[in-house]
Design a protein around this motif. Structure first.
Motif, mmCIF file in Angstrom:
data_model
loop_
_atom_site.group_PDB
_atom_site.id
_atom_site.type_symbol
_atom_site.label_atom_id
_atom_site.label_comp_id
_atom_site.label_asym_id
_atom_site.label_seq_id
_atom_site.Cartn_x
_atom_site.Cartn_y
_atom_site.Cartn_z
ATOM 1 N N CYS A 128 31.213 33.353 67.840
ATOM 2 C CA CYS A 128 31.668 35.049 67.834
ATOM 3 C C CYS A 128 30.007 35.603 67.630
ATOM 4 O O CYS A 128 30.204 36.796 67.215
ATOM 5 N N THR A 130 28.459 35.813 64.650
ATOM 6 C CA THR A 130 28.266 36.745 63.624
ATOM 7 C C THR A 130 28.810 36.210 62.169
ATOM 8 O O THR A 130 29.607 34.613 61.943
ATOM 9 N N GLN A 136 35.716 36.455 53.901
ATOM 10 C CA GLN A 136 36.261 36.725 54.732
ATOM 11 C C GLN A 136 37.110 35.110 55.556
ATOM 12 O O GLN A 136 37.704 35.325 56.240
ATOM 13 N N CYS A 143 36.566 30.208 60.539
ATOM 14 C CA CYS A 143 36.225 32.032 60.792
ATOM 15 C C CYS A 143 37.251 33.168 61.130
ATOM 16 O O CYS A 143 38.399 32.215 61.836
ATOM 17 N N ASP A 145 38.042 35.826 62.583
ATOM 18 C CA ASP A 145 38.509 35.701 63.851
ATOM 19 C C ASP A 145 39.045 34.829 64.698
ATOM 20 O O ASP A 145 39.564 35.372 65.429
ATOM 21 N N CYS A 146 38.206 33.560 65.172
ATOM 22 C CA CYS A 146 38.746 32.344 66.273
ATOM 23 C C CYS A 146 38.936 31.874 65.454
ATOM 24 O O CYS A 146 39.487 30.722 66.083
ATOM 25 N N ASP A 260 39.348 43.237 69.994
ATOM 26 C CA ASP A 260 38.428 42.123 68.920
ATOM 27 C C ASP A 260 36.679 42.740 68.701
ATOM 28 O O ASP A 260 35.943 41.734 68.123
ATOM 29 N N ARG A 263 34.710 47.129 66.305
ATOM 30 C CA ARG A 263 34.270 47.200 64.811
ATOM 31 C C ARG A 263 33.067 47.739 66.609
ATOM 32 O O ARG A 263 31.429 47.843 65.131
#
Ligand code: MSP
Length: 644
Positions: A128, A130, A136, A143, A145-146, A260, A263
């Motif tokens: 990502c 990031t 988080q 991660c 997100d993924c 996704d 942000r």
């Protein structure tokens, strides 16, 4: 006022899939819609080519990074060209002009005091690109997100003073309710900003595949963070940092993104623009995600849909129609052949296609293909009013990105047309000698088709050009003004016969799941493999026996610390030593319940590591909306018994 419409720029680490096609279709539709209305419109798409992820993908493919990026970027561009995406520019972040523009922006932000140097330590997800705070991470490591493993990185970095823009951003969201569409998505952004913004690390020293620092900073050990580089494409494409040639299009009217990456576009991007003293885009439109037959698409699952394969089977314009009609903008959507076929048959073939065929047929029979609208108002004022009302509702739907409502409203026209034919029965009127009335109905419907074709043209440009051709006019800004804005009718014209536009589809046209592989075969090879014969879906018995399935007995079972999903099992497969199997079944089974039970195991999988533990097999299980259950033998069998 001019319009500027953008898609995200696509990462060049894999081939295009249906999600990319969706964003591109909506943006293309919107751009065509604005052009139809006569707006001076610029439409941008392109590829995002820097960062560690791309560098790693190139290495995996044994290619120099630039060569790898060139190839995948070209595959996106070729696909959009084949799909006749009407972009004005295809930008690549490896373009020299783009890189110069990014350096210029960095200098401007730096001069403004918005960039400073410090150290960064954090959990980084390469996929990502990031950093995530520890709080988080999933299970302290993965991660959010993924789901991939993150790694801890400590490096010197330049930071952008994102925190400085917190209040300004919140004020902007409040004063501009259309800045984030659909509005329901704005809350998550606002809450995120209210939770406090930390300054953003905008350079990296851990890899080199990125835009270099501007020379004026004299610090070539850093390269730009890929998101800073990527977001700036929206202005470098217009000449920012070079000649500003097309900067008159800025600010963008609509920037389409997937949820996704909202942000990045609704927080970082406006903050960068504020720092550059540039106005903010009018709208960031965030669409949902597409699943495949209810499942998330991913390369590892092998259920990713290649848009070209679908387009080859069903037609690219049918696919555009389906995707834009099926899903309310902002919500997730599911791609299933069944739903697609239903829409083709009922909406395109029945409602629209048949109406056109009937008009061609009736005009041929009653008036040698000549249409005269002279009596339409006299006999059909009610239908004209209903038609005009639906037409006047369309603009707001499109401008609010509600393509499904737009198409739904547009389809009211076909209902009016079909209703008029059934209700007035022109064939009966002809028999009764009421020729004027019969011809008025035919002319009404021909006009309905003409107007609908104009408004459908941004979604289905080629098909509607054929309809217009049959009705002897052209779709352009003049006909839009004449037939839509001024509500005129086509006066006297001759109909041309065209072959049926939407043949019914009786069977799924894609026997095999169209899979986009990371190393996709050449287009023609792939076509041969996936869309030709029905039995391509079938395997030889030998292929089945390549998988070794065995009965196993769970000897030990324990929970994996810090994981909500995993259990670690020792399974007896009759081999002497037990096998360790790490299985994601903790939500459905407790460790103790499993001990001494029988399971079915895939016994010849390459060992894999899950949360640092080796797993030497996989359990067979079945999952539906009620949960997951293990597949077990009906009667007890010896450990190691082969299944098959
Ligand atoms: N390179 C970044 C964007 C930078 S923009 C300055 C990126 N690229 S991407 O190739 O990973 O994704 C591009 C777009 O495809 C995103 O908008 C993403 O939401 C969208 N999709 C990826 N998978 C998707 C689905 N399954 N369904 C719908 N769209 C999805 O992110």
């Amino acid at each position: 006022m001019s319009k500027y419409i953008t898609t995200p720029i696509y990462y060049v680490n894999g081939e295009a899939h249906i999600g990319h096609a969706y964003t591109t279709f909506i943006a293309d539709t919107m751009a065509r819609y604005e052009k139809l209305k006569g707006e001076d419109t610029y439409f941008l798409t392109g590829t995002d080519e820097h960062g560690q992820k791309i560098e790693e993908s190139a290495q995996k493919n044994n290619k120099p990074t630039q060569e790898f990026a060139d190839e995948i970027s070209a595959s996106f561009k070729n696909l959009w060209d084949e799909f006749e995406i009407d972009y004005d520019k295809f930008i690549r972040t490896t373009d020299a002009d783009h890189k110069r523009g990014v350096q210029k922006a960095f200098e401007v932000m730096h001069a403004k005091g918005d960039i400073y140097k410090d150290f960064y330590e954090g959990h980084y997800c390469v996929s990502c690109e990031t950093f995530f705070p520890e709080t988080q991470l999933e299970d302290g490591e993965f991660c959010p997100d993924c789901g991939r493993t993150t790694s801890i990185i400590k490096e010197e970095s330049y930071f952008f003073k994102l925190s400085k823009y917190e209040d300004k951003l919140l004020k902007h969201y409040e004063e501009n309710p259309d800045f984030i569409l659909p509005r329901s998505r704005a809350n998550e952004v606002i809450n995120f900003v209210k939770g406090g913004l930390r300054d953003l690390s905008v350079t990296r020293t851990s890899f080199t595949w990125g835009v270099q620092m501007p020379e004026s900073l004299n610090d070539q050990s850093h390269v730009m963070y890929v998101w800073l580089d990527a977001l700036l494409n929206y202005i470098t494409a217009l000449g920012y940092g070079k000649d500003d040639a097309n900067m008159n299009y800025w600010p963008a009217s609509t920037q389409f993104v997937g949820k996704d990456i909202l942000r990045f576009h609704a927080i970082y991007w406006p903050a960068f623009l504020m720092s550059l003293d540039l106005p903010l885009p009018k709208t960031i439109g965030a669409h949902g995600w597409w699943t495949r037959d209810g499942e998330k698409m991913s390369k590892s699952k092998g259920n990713v849909i290649a848009p070209k394969v679908v387009a080859d089977a069903y037609g690219v314009e049918n696919l555009r129609y389906f995707m834009l009609r099926e899903v309310p903008f902002g919500q997730d959507g599911d791609f299933s052949q069944r739903a697609f076929i239903d829409r083709i048959n009922s909406e395109l073939s029945n409602d629209l296609g048949n109406l056109l065929n009937r008009i061609i047929g009736m005009s041929g029979k009653y008036s040698e293909y000549e249409i005269d609208s002279v009596d339409v108002q006299k006999y059909h004022s009610k239908e004209l009013d209903a038609m005009n009302e639906a037409l006047s509702n369309l603009d707001a739907f499109m401008e609010n990105l509600q393509t499904h409502r737009y198409l739904e409203e547009l389809w009211k026209l076909f209902a009016i047309g079909n209703g008029a034919i059934t209700g007035y029965e022109p064939w009966a009127k002809m028999k009764e000698g009421k020729v004027d009335e019969a011809l008025a109905t035919v002319a009404l419907v021909a006009n309905i088709l003409a107007k609908a074709a104009i408004m459908l043209s941004p979604v289905m440009p080629k098909t509607t050009a054929t309809i217009a051709d049959a009705l002897n006019f052209e779709i352009n800004n003049d006909s839009y003004k004449n037939l839509i804005l001024e509500k005129n009718l086509l006066k006297v014209f001759n109909i041309k016969k065209v072959p049926p536009l939407f043949p019914r589809v009786d069977e799924p046209l894609m026997p095999e799941a169209p899979v986009a592989q990371p190393n996709a075969p050449q287009e023609d090879e792939r076509e041969e493999k996936s869309v030709t014969k029905e039995d391509d879906n079938l395997i030889e018995i030998g292929q089945f026996f390549e998988t070794s399935l065995k009965i196993g007995i769970v000897v030990e079972a324990e929970e994996v610390p810090k994981s909500k999903k995993l259990l670690k099992l020792q399974v007896d497969l009759g081999e002497g030593n037990n096998r360790q199997v790490v299985a994601g079944i903790r939500e459905f089974y407790s460790a103790e319940d499993l001990i001494n039970t029988q399971v079915c195991v895939v016994a010849n999988l390459k060992p894999a590591k899950l949360m640092g533990m080796i797993s030497e097999g996989m359990l067979l299980a079945a999952k539906d909306e009620d949960g997951l259950c293990l597949v077990r033998p009906e009667k007890s069998k010896k450990a190691g018994t082969a299944i098959g």
